[in-house]
Design an enzyme around this catalytic site. Structure first.
Site, PDB file in Angstrom:
ATOM      1  N   ARG A   1      -1.587  -1.599  -6.090  1.00 37.46           N
ATOM      2  CA  ARG A   1      -2.210  -1.895  -7.385  1.00 37.46           C
ATOM      3  C   ARG A   1      -1.982  -0.785  -8.408  1.00 37.46           C
ATOM      4  NH1 ARG A   1      -7.967  -2.721  -4.797  1.00 37.46           N
ATOM      5  NH2 ARG A   1      -7.093  -0.884  -3.778  1.00 37.46           N
ATOM      6  N   ARG A   2      -1.784   0.458  -7.951  1.00 33.67           N
ATOM      7  CA  ARG A   2      -1.674   1.581  -8.902  1.00 33.67           C
ATOM      8  C   ARG A   2      -0.202   1.831  -9.265  1.00 33.67           C
ATOM      9  NH1 ARG A   2      -5.479   5.597  -5.550  1.00 33.67           N
ATOM     10  NH2 ARG A   2      -4.468   4.455  -3.879  1.00 33.67           N
TER      11      ARG A   2
ATOM     12  N   GLY B   1       0.827  -1.211   0.000  1.00 38.87           N
ATOM     13  CA  GLY B   1       0.000   0.000   0.000  1.00 38.87           C
ATOM     14  C   GLY B   1       0.855   1.253   0.000  1.00 38.87           C
TER      15      GLY B   1
ATOM     16  N   GLU C   1      -6.253   9.058   1.916  1.00 41.78           N
ATOM     17  CA  GLU C   1      -7.383   8.750   1.017  1.00 41.78           C
ATOM     18  C   GLU C   1      -8.349   7.755   1.672  1.00 41.78           C
ATOM     19  OE1 GLU C   1      -5.898   7.650  -2.849  1.00 41.78           O
ATOM     20  OE2 GLU C   1      -4.607   9.417  -2.899  1.00 41.78           O
TER      21      GLU C   1
ATOM     22  N   SER D   1      -5.269  -0.420  13.942  1.00 36.08           N
ATOM     23  CA  SER D   1      -6.087   0.795  14.089  1.00 36.08           C
ATOM     24  C   SER D   1      -6.628   0.846  15.513  1.00 36.08           C
ATOM     25  CB  SER D   1      -7.251   0.748  13.112  1.00 36.08           C
ATOM     26  OG  SER D   1      -8.217   1.735  13.430  1.00 36.08           O
TER      27      SER D   1
ATOM     28  N   GLY E   1      -1.209   7.684   1.072  1.00 32.99           N
ATOM     29  CA  GLY E   1      -1.332   7.778   2.530  1.00 32.99           C
ATOM     30  C   GLY E   1      -0.109   7.345   3.322  1.00 32.99           C
TER      31      GLY E   1
ATOM     32  N   TYR F   1     -14.833  -3.556   9.954  1.00 35.60           N
ATOM     33  CA  TYR F   1     -13.504  -2.918   9.870  1.00 35.60           C
ATOM     34  C   TYR F   1     -12.755  -3.083  11.200  1.00 35.60           C
ATOM     35  CZ  TYR F   1      -9.779   0.493   9.523  1.00 35.60           C
ATOM     36  OH  TYR F   1      -8.531   1.090   9.530  1.00 35.60           O
TER      37      TYR F   1
HETATM   38  P1  NDP Z   1      -5.063   5.145   1.779  1.00 40.13           P
HETATM   39  O1  NDP Z   1      -6.369   4.824   1.146  1.00 40.13           O
HETATM   40  O2  NDP Z   1      -4.469   6.490   1.547  1.00 40.13           O
HETATM   41  O3  NDP Z   1      -3.980   4.034   1.372  1.00 40.13           O
HETATM   42  C1  NDP Z   1      -4.322   2.673   1.342  1.00 40.13           C
HETATM   43  C2  NDP Z   1      -3.242   1.918   0.587  1.00 40.13           C
HETATM   44  O4  NDP Z   1      -3.590   0.527   0.593  1.00 40.13           O
HETATM   45  C3  NDP Z   1      -3.125   2.350  -0.849  1.00 40.13           C
HETATM   46  O5  NDP Z   1      -1.764   2.502  -1.176  1.00 40.13           O
HETATM   47  C4  NDP Z   1      -3.730   1.208  -1.633  1.00 40.13           C
HETATM   48  O6  NDP Z   1      -3.039   1.026  -2.853  1.00 40.13           O
HETATM   49  C5  NDP Z   1      -3.442   0.022  -0.705  1.00 40.13           C
HETATM   50  N1  NDP Z   1      -4.337  -1.098  -0.954  1.00 40.13           N
HETATM   51  C6  NDP Z   1      -5.663  -1.164  -0.723  1.00 40.13           C
HETATM   52  N2  NDP Z   1      -6.153  -2.349  -1.137  1.00 40.13           N
HETATM   53  C7  NDP Z   1      -5.096  -3.035  -1.651  1.00 40.13           C
HETATM   54  C8  NDP Z   1      -4.946  -4.306  -2.242  1.00 40.13           C
HETATM   55  N3  NDP Z   1      -5.992  -5.137  -2.412  1.00 40.13           N
HETATM   56  N4  NDP Z   1      -3.722  -4.702  -2.654  1.00 40.13           N
HETATM   57  C9  NDP Z   1      -2.660  -3.869  -2.495  1.00 40.13           C
HETATM   58  N5  NDP Z   1      -2.728  -2.661  -1.947  1.00 40.13           N
HETATM   59  C10 NDP Z   1      -3.950  -2.244  -1.531  1.00 40.13           C
HETATM   60  O7  NDP Z   1      -5.276   4.908   3.340  1.00 40.13           O
HETATM   61  P2  NDP Z   1      -4.254   4.938   4.586  1.00 40.13           P
HETATM   62  O8  NDP Z   1      -2.898   5.271   4.167  1.00 40.13           O
HETATM   63  O9  NDP Z   1      -4.906   5.751   5.629  1.00 40.13           O
HETATM   64  O10 NDP Z   1      -4.348   3.411   5.040  1.00 40.13           O
HETATM   65  C11 NDP Z   1      -3.223   2.584   5.236  1.00 40.13           C
HETATM   66  C12 NDP Z   1      -3.529   1.616   6.360  1.00 40.13           C
HETATM   67  O11 NDP Z   1      -3.743   2.348   7.565  1.00 40.13           O
HETATM   68  C13 NDP Z   1      -4.777   0.757   6.161  1.00 40.13           C
HETATM   69  O12 NDP Z   1      -4.504  -0.542   6.617  1.00 40.13           O
HETATM   70  C14 NDP Z   1      -5.823   1.440   7.066  1.00 40.13           C
HETATM   71  O13 NDP Z   1      -6.808   0.546   7.502  1.00 40.13           O
HETATM   72  C15 NDP Z   1      -4.931   1.899   8.196  1.00 40.13           C
HETATM   73  N6  NDP Z   1      -5.423   2.970   9.039  1.00 40.13           N
HETATM   74  C16 NDP Z   1      -5.828   4.169   8.534  1.00 40.13           C
HETATM   75  C17 NDP Z   1      -6.256   5.179   9.381  1.00 40.13           C
HETATM   76  C18 NDP Z   1      -6.756   6.493   8.880  1.00 40.13           C
HETATM   77  O14 NDP Z   1      -7.519   7.159   9.587  1.00 40.13           O
HETATM   78  N7  NDP Z   1      -6.342   6.943   7.704  1.00 40.13           N
HETATM   79  C19 NDP Z   1      -6.192   5.016  10.829  1.00 40.13           C
HETATM   80  C20 NDP Z   1      -5.787   3.695  11.266  1.00 40.13           C
HETATM   81  C21 NDP Z   1      -5.391   2.744  10.399  1.00 40.13           C
HETATM   82  P3  NDP Z   1      -3.712   0.707  -4.279  1.00 40.13           P
HETATM   83  O15 NDP Z   1      -5.116   1.272  -4.247  1.00 40.13           O
HETATM   84  O16 NDP Z   1      -2.812   1.368  -5.259  1.00 40.13           O
HETATM   85  O17 NDP Z   1      -3.679  -0.771  -4.360  1.00 40.13           O
HETATM   86  C1  8X3 Z   2      -9.152   4.242  10.925  1.00 34.49           C
HETATM   87  C2  8X3 Z   2      -9.295   5.175  12.073  1.00 34.49           C
HETATM   88  O1  8X3 Z   2     -10.873   6.206  13.744  1.00 34.49           O
HETATM   89  O2  8X3 Z   2     -11.753   5.690  11.517  1.00 34.49           O
HETATM   90  O3  8X3 Z   2      -8.622   3.047  11.290  1.00 34.49           O
HETATM   91  O4  8X3 Z   2     -11.279   3.905  13.038  1.00 34.49           O
HETATM   92  S1  8X3 Z   2     -10.872   5.234  12.611  1.00 34.49           S
END
Ligand code: NDP
Ligand code: 8X3
Length: 249
Positions: free
Chosen positions: A34-35, A9, A185, A136, A13, A149
């Site tokens: 994926r992108r 990922g 995102e 999380s 983010g 989730y």
């Molecule tokens: P973003 O949406 O900005 O980034 C998510 C990343 O995950 C992207 O790079 C996307 O890449 C990748 N991804 C999603 N699905 C797949 C897949 N099937 N295969 C490979 N890559 C995948 O979100 P965040 O950076 O916020 O999220 C990152 C992590 O942090 C996640 O696990 C999320 O649950 C966790 N998190 C986020 C919080 C928040 O508030 N933002 C708080 C707590 C935890 P692509 O689409 O190019 O495949």
């Molecule tokens: C994402 C953060 O606060 O939406 O894991 O659960 S929250």
């Protein structure tokens, strides 16, 4: 010593911010997602050797093949950052979309397992490594619509603890990083591309940034080899767990 670090990922983010934070600190990077265009643009912007890996972590066979056939320079992964993940929807459990639940389970749980299972044997053979799992606060604090989730992230928390147990006696560290609200995102994905709903999440509050989370990851990685940071929970100062709710007639 240069470390080989795989970030899932990395196209957005936290993952992108981690790549930017780690690059100046002796990490050659495998950037997975994926992108491909975004990963390539990130790789081009970093002053470290990068390998772009187009990968859907939900595809068990593809994960096994891609991580089993990495170019020689990247084959011995020292740090695995299981970051790829998503939340979909905020509907209550009785009306949530089953497809959303399945996608979260396939990505946040099964994808994380596939990547771990592919990389861990090499770490054990080399008797060195560090796995960072991105969980999380939703793993520990229920909130309306957080249902599946939060449960997927509870898996991440418990799996991290169990990995530590299995790896006792090996020089392999495991850390679970558990952020609260962070502006990436994430909400755009959660609300299926509805920009207004996504923006509303961050209105009137200073959320965590992706860089805040990347700094926590970097700090955990930089501790001496005999120190294992088991987990880090971080929230915006203006976010807190809400406590127990009661509904009155
Ligand atoms: P973003 O949406 O900005 O980034 C998510 C990343 O995950 C992207 O790079 C996307 O890449 C990748 N991804 C999603 N699905 C797949 C897949 N099937 N295969 C490979 N890559 C995948 O979100 P965040 O950076 O916020 O999220 C990152 C992590 O942090 C996640 O696990 C999320 O649950 C966790 N998190 C986020 C919080 C928040 O508030 N933002 C708080 C707590 C935890 P692509 O689409 O190019 O495949
Ligand atoms: C994402 C953060 O606060 O939406 O894991 O659960 S929250």
């Amino acid at each position: 010593m240069t470390k080989t670090t795989l970030i899932t990922g990395a196209s957005s983010g936290f993952g992108k911010a981690m790549a930017e934070a780690l690059a100046p600190h002796g990490h050659r990077l495998i950037l997975a997602g994926r992108r491909t265009d975004r990963l390539q643009a990130l790789a081009d912007s970093l002053e470290t050797h990068c390998h772009v890996l187009t990968l859907d972590v939900r595809d068990s066979e593809a994960v096994g093949h891609a991580l089993g056939t990495l170019p020689t320079e990247f084959a011995d992964v020292d740090v695995l950052i299981n970051n790829a993940g998503l939340a979909l929807g905020t509907l209550p459990a009785q009306s949530a979309e089953l497809d959303d639940w399945e996608q979260m389970v396939d990505t946040n749980i099964k994808g994380l397992m596939y990547c771990t299972r592919a990389i861990l044997p090499g770490m054990v053979t080399r008797n060195r490594g560090h796995i960072i799992n991105i969980g999380s606060i939703a793993a520990h604090y229920p909130y309306m619509g957080g249902n599946a989730y939060g449960a997927t992230k509870a898996f991440v928390a418990q799996f991290s603890k169990n990995l530590r147990t299995d790896l006792l006696g090996k020089h392999i560290r495991v850390t679970c990083i558990e952020p609260g609200m962070a502006e990436t995102e994430f909400s755009l994905v959660r609300f299926h591309g509805d920009d207004a709903k996504a923006r509303a999440v961050y209105q009137g509050i200073q959320p965590l940034s992706a860089e805040d989370v990347a700094q926590a990851v970097l700090w955990a990685l930089q501790q001496p080899a005999h120190v294992n940071i088991n987990h880090i929970e971080l929230m915006p100062t203006m976010q807190a767990a809400g406590g127990v709710a009661a509904h009155r007639e």
